[in-house]
Scaffold this motif. Sequence first.
Motif, PDB file in Angstrom:
ATOM      1  N   SER A 153       0.781  -1.123  -0.139  1.00 45.29           N
ATOM      2  CA  SER A 153      -0.096   0.121  -0.005  1.00 45.29           C
ATOM      3  C   SER A 153       0.734   1.278  -0.070  1.00 45.29           C
ATOM      4  O   SER A 153       0.451   2.208  -0.424  1.00 45.29           O
ATOM      5  CB  SER A 153      -0.917   0.066   1.249  1.00 45.29           C
ATOM      6  OG  SER A 153      -0.147   0.503   2.394  1.00 45.29           O
ATOM      7  N   GLN A 159      -4.225   7.147  -3.943  1.00 50.63           N
ATOM      8  CA  GLN A 159      -4.822   6.334  -3.311  1.00 50.63           C
ATOM      9  C   GLN A 159      -6.390   6.477  -3.447  1.00 50.63           C
ATOM     10  O   GLN A 159      -7.006   7.194  -3.837  1.00 50.63           O
ATOM     11  CB  GLN A 159      -4.633   6.651  -1.773  1.00 50.63           C
ATOM     12  CG  GLN A 159      -5.631   6.123  -0.721  1.00 50.63           C
ATOM     13  CD  GLN A 159      -5.548   6.796   0.628  1.00 50.63           C
ATOM     14  OE1 GLN A 159      -4.456   7.214   1.039  1.00 50.63           O
ATOM     15  NE2 GLN A 159      -6.899   7.228   1.064  1.00 50.63           N
ATOM     16  N   LEU A 188      -5.230  -0.895  -2.078  1.00 48.23           N
ATOM     17  CA  LEU A 188      -4.910  -1.215  -0.736  1.00 48.23           C
ATOM     18  C   LEU A 188      -4.304   0.265   0.287  1.00 48.23           C
ATOM     19  O   LEU A 188      -4.787   0.051   1.366  1.00 48.23           O
ATOM     20  CB  LEU A 188      -3.643  -2.144  -0.742  1.00 48.23           C
ATOM     21  CG  LEU A 188      -3.660  -3.559  -1.075  1.00 48.23           C
ATOM     22  CD1 LEU A 188      -2.458  -4.478  -1.579  1.00 48.23           C
ATOM     23  CD2 LEU A 188      -4.683  -4.126  -0.118  1.00 48.23           C
ATOM     24  N   ALA A 189      -3.824   1.013  -0.592  1.00 46.59           N
ATOM     25  CA  ALA A 189      -3.794   2.357   0.438  1.00 46.59           C
ATOM     26  C   ALA A 189      -5.066   2.772   0.958  1.00 46.59           C
ATOM     27  O   ALA A 189      -5.332   3.239   2.237  1.00 46.59           O
ATOM     28  CB  ALA A 189      -3.046   3.239  -0.465  1.00 46.59           C
ATOM     29  N   GLY A 223       1.394   0.029   6.185  1.00 45.50           N
ATOM     30  CA  GLY A 223       0.346   0.966   5.586  1.00 45.50           C
ATOM     31  C   GLY A 223      -0.351   1.543   6.871  1.00 45.50           C
ATOM     32  O   GLY A 223      -0.715   2.823   6.600  1.00 45.50           O
TER      33      GLY A 223
END
Lengths: 258, 407, 373
Positions: A153, A159, A188-189, A223
């Motif tokens: 991430s 994002q 994922l971020a 992350g």
Amino acid sequence: MGKYFLGVDIGSLTTKVVLLNEAGEIAARATGRSGYGGRDVARRLTAGLLDEKGLAGSDVAVTVATGYGRITYPADREMSEITCQARGIAHLFPGARTVIDIGGQDSKVIRLLPGGKVADFAMNDKCAAGTGRFLEVMAGALEVPLEEIGDLSLQAGNQCDISSFCTVFAESEVISHVSAGAPKADILAGVCNSVAARVASMSSRTGLEPEIVFTGGVARNSGVAASLAKQLGCGLKIPEDPVITAALGAALFARGLA
Amino acid sequence: MSQKRSYRPLDSTRDLKRTITRYYTLTRFHRYWGRPLGRPLAWVTSGAPVELLRAFKIHPVYPEQYGAICSTGKVTAELCQAAEALGYSQDLCTYATSSIGSLTRTDIAPMKGLPRPDLLVACNNICGTVLKWYEALARHFRVPLLVLDTPYLPGEITPQAREYVVEQFKDMTSSLEKITGRRFNEGELRRVMGLSDEVTTLWREIREYCRAKPSPLNGTDLFIHMAPIVVLRGTQQGVDYYRKLKREVGQRVREGKAALENEKIRLVWDNIAIWPKLFGFFKMFTERGACFVTDTYTGGWAMEIRDGDPLESLAATYTEVFLNRSPDFRARQLIQFIRDYSADGFVMHSNRSCKPYSLVQEVIRRKVMRETGVPGLVVEADMADPRAYAEEPIRNRVQAYLEALGA
Amino acid sequence: MTDIINPTGNEQLELLLEESSLRGARRAERYPGKKFFGYFCSYWPEEAVLAAGLEPLRLLPGPGNATPAELPAYCCSLARGVLSAATGGSLRDLAGVGFAHTCDTMQCLGGIWEELQGRDKTVTLVPPVMLKGQAAFSYYKKEMTGCLNRLGEISGKSPGVDDLRKAVNLCGQARLLAAEVDRLRPQLPSQLVSSILRAGQIMPKEDYIETLKAALPALNQMAKDPGDRQGLLVSGAVLENDSLFRMIEELGGRVVADDTCTGYRHYAGPVEMDPEAPLDTIVRRYTEMPPCPCRHRELEERAGYLGGLARERKARGAVVVIRKYCDPHAWDAVPLAAGLSSLGIRTLVLELEGADAGGPERTRLQAFIESLG
């Protein structure tokens, strides 16, 4: 009479055991997946630890159990993981005043008094958003191993936004992003950010006072840690082994009971 | 799916923007003119008896409309999180929680938040939530809170309910005399009520134009052009605006101009709009030629203001609001809409924020379907909070429903 | 069966506990001569039901998560559970069901009830929300009269002044007895008290009064010093079982003050009767009872009342229970927690799906009680 003290933390996903010696130092520790019977896992882990140290069951003077499985585990005493977490963190970080703990099914913010007593705490609603379970579901949807999502991430360019507060809805949002062709790192971020946002919002209910320690299984996720630090606007300390801190607290209580 | 715009914009939108901008500019700069002119600012619920307030020269501000503004401005989720951080549950009305969030998050709140009120006026004819919300505001601002308690009507209005509300109007009148330092002027109240009646009558007539086939307006037009009916009832500006709009819509009908290029399906909407996804959501319908020809929500403002003693008339008008009435009443209203507007179906927004509107929808839906034979779709979302909107499941349902209607 | 220990073996106490856990399930077989009338809120006037010759029965959801098709998932489990029981046919024997208008959900449920169960068997009473002032009182009195007339139509027995007097007297007796149990509360297991108080909302009134009177000596005998238990105040809406109270007890707490809708709040308030004006007595009692968050008297009325109660009973902490999707209590929790904290009473806001307290609640409660010590 035994000279060792045992803390057992049977969590929703992981079971942890910590053995302290007479001086209060960690003599041994172990973790395992709780699976269906966390109690048996705890017994097995304890037996392994004792074996490894060449000790017998009778060498353990006092056992304190914590975590979801604490009620049925045959311990000398059971205590909530909030109280144990506070104790464990205060031991490792005497200056800690706030603990953020994100585990498998729960996330908690605990405000500490000097000495590790709980001044106030807040926990997540009965919903998986903002917990390790949320990350697990999203990791599954994206076919990325859970351990890798944090680092991946951090490579995000743009994002993605995950706005739903419901895990099932959020999963469908993730799938929408996937079908729109967004890179995994970006999604994922968004996922890590959503967990951090949830917990950051919870922390304003108790108030935040430095030092802040981030613990629990999710503290290993770089992350979430990065996003949390950013949203709280301050640095976070992370224990070397963030998974065992509540078990450590339980063991410390066990030693105090002797 | 056509790339072409399937949707005809209204020329009046320019006037709408001007009218609403003027209202909010006055609101934002109230601190410069309110005190010198002796005109306090009140935060009021959408169902509050604004005519009485205007008769006392009070400037009304509508946090519910502000909630919709926050939502179209994409800040609701963050404002709600601020309220959740204070301990308010995420299951509460998001107009209310975003409003509470806007008190502290002036950094992201539109217009840096609404200006501080001199008093608060709540009427529980739309829900019980407004009472709790306004209590919270009263604690925050420490200003007087006036509440008009309009008893729920399981059937027709009872003599005791009418009398009770009239008595409260009298109490409110003397409270307002104290707060504003002005004497109650019945003539002024009658004048304001006259303007209010004119505005609501115009709005009713505009809405009735949509009985035409094809319809001159779509649901989104109704939602957008309802803004003045909320904030400018009882004013000349309100009358002026809706006269213009009525001319334009009437013209469309005479020329046979439709809101949608290709109107194939006529639908009725039930509940508050899904503000955070207003255009995205309705586009799923317009691109298949489905037009929302009328709705129960913006229709709520097409109330009739009766003749007779002004306080008695206001008591009846504000107690008989549709949200204060039984599912049976609401079902009959929807059935009437379906018949009057020759609708092929109806869509109910099951709105997590608004329990009185939503919890009864399923029994209403069944009753309406039984009596009209027209199918009804339910979509669950929230009027302001995008976090409760599930894109894919909603798209699937809408698509299946429209396919079944032959779109 | 009950799972509360009754060490005295007192039969009357046993009966109360059993009735409480049955929640009215075996009413037909146990009280064959009685006709029951269901109700939901503490604002529903039991006196009016009794005066019409019927027995008030509080409707409580059964175990499990009911999902009737008529209500969305974001509706409280009280409404969902009871509606599901009704559509399943288990309330068919009731003479009718009464709705005292309180929250938006009850308003909606009342409307749904009319649609599904019939208008003739549904009675709605709309008490004023703003309880202060003469206008509210005279409105309330007329609403109450209308409600009495409807109940008379349903039972076929039009209530006269004597019937009203008798009913007020009966309810007064039950309230006085409940007050005695409430006074013993700090010395009795929390779940025992909540169970006894709930039984009074389920059993025929005379039977309850008789049984509780006979059980009081045993309760006095059981009462003992709570030792080092942490005294707690509990506030909230409906709790259909004793799960939470039992858990508090297991974790070393003791409910010393109770403001739940199915607990002591149901009985609290004035009991003096004006024999010349029983209807006024009824209206005054419902106006002056400790208000639930659906009513308004003063802005800080509830926090003030609960703060006083907590102090009087020396509660160390307060647990504010929110049933998931219960708007009035969720709203109330915020100023209540602030108000109680400002009086030095630590407060835990606990959200429950229904009345059952499980693992996650245990963790919160345990940590809370541990932190009070």
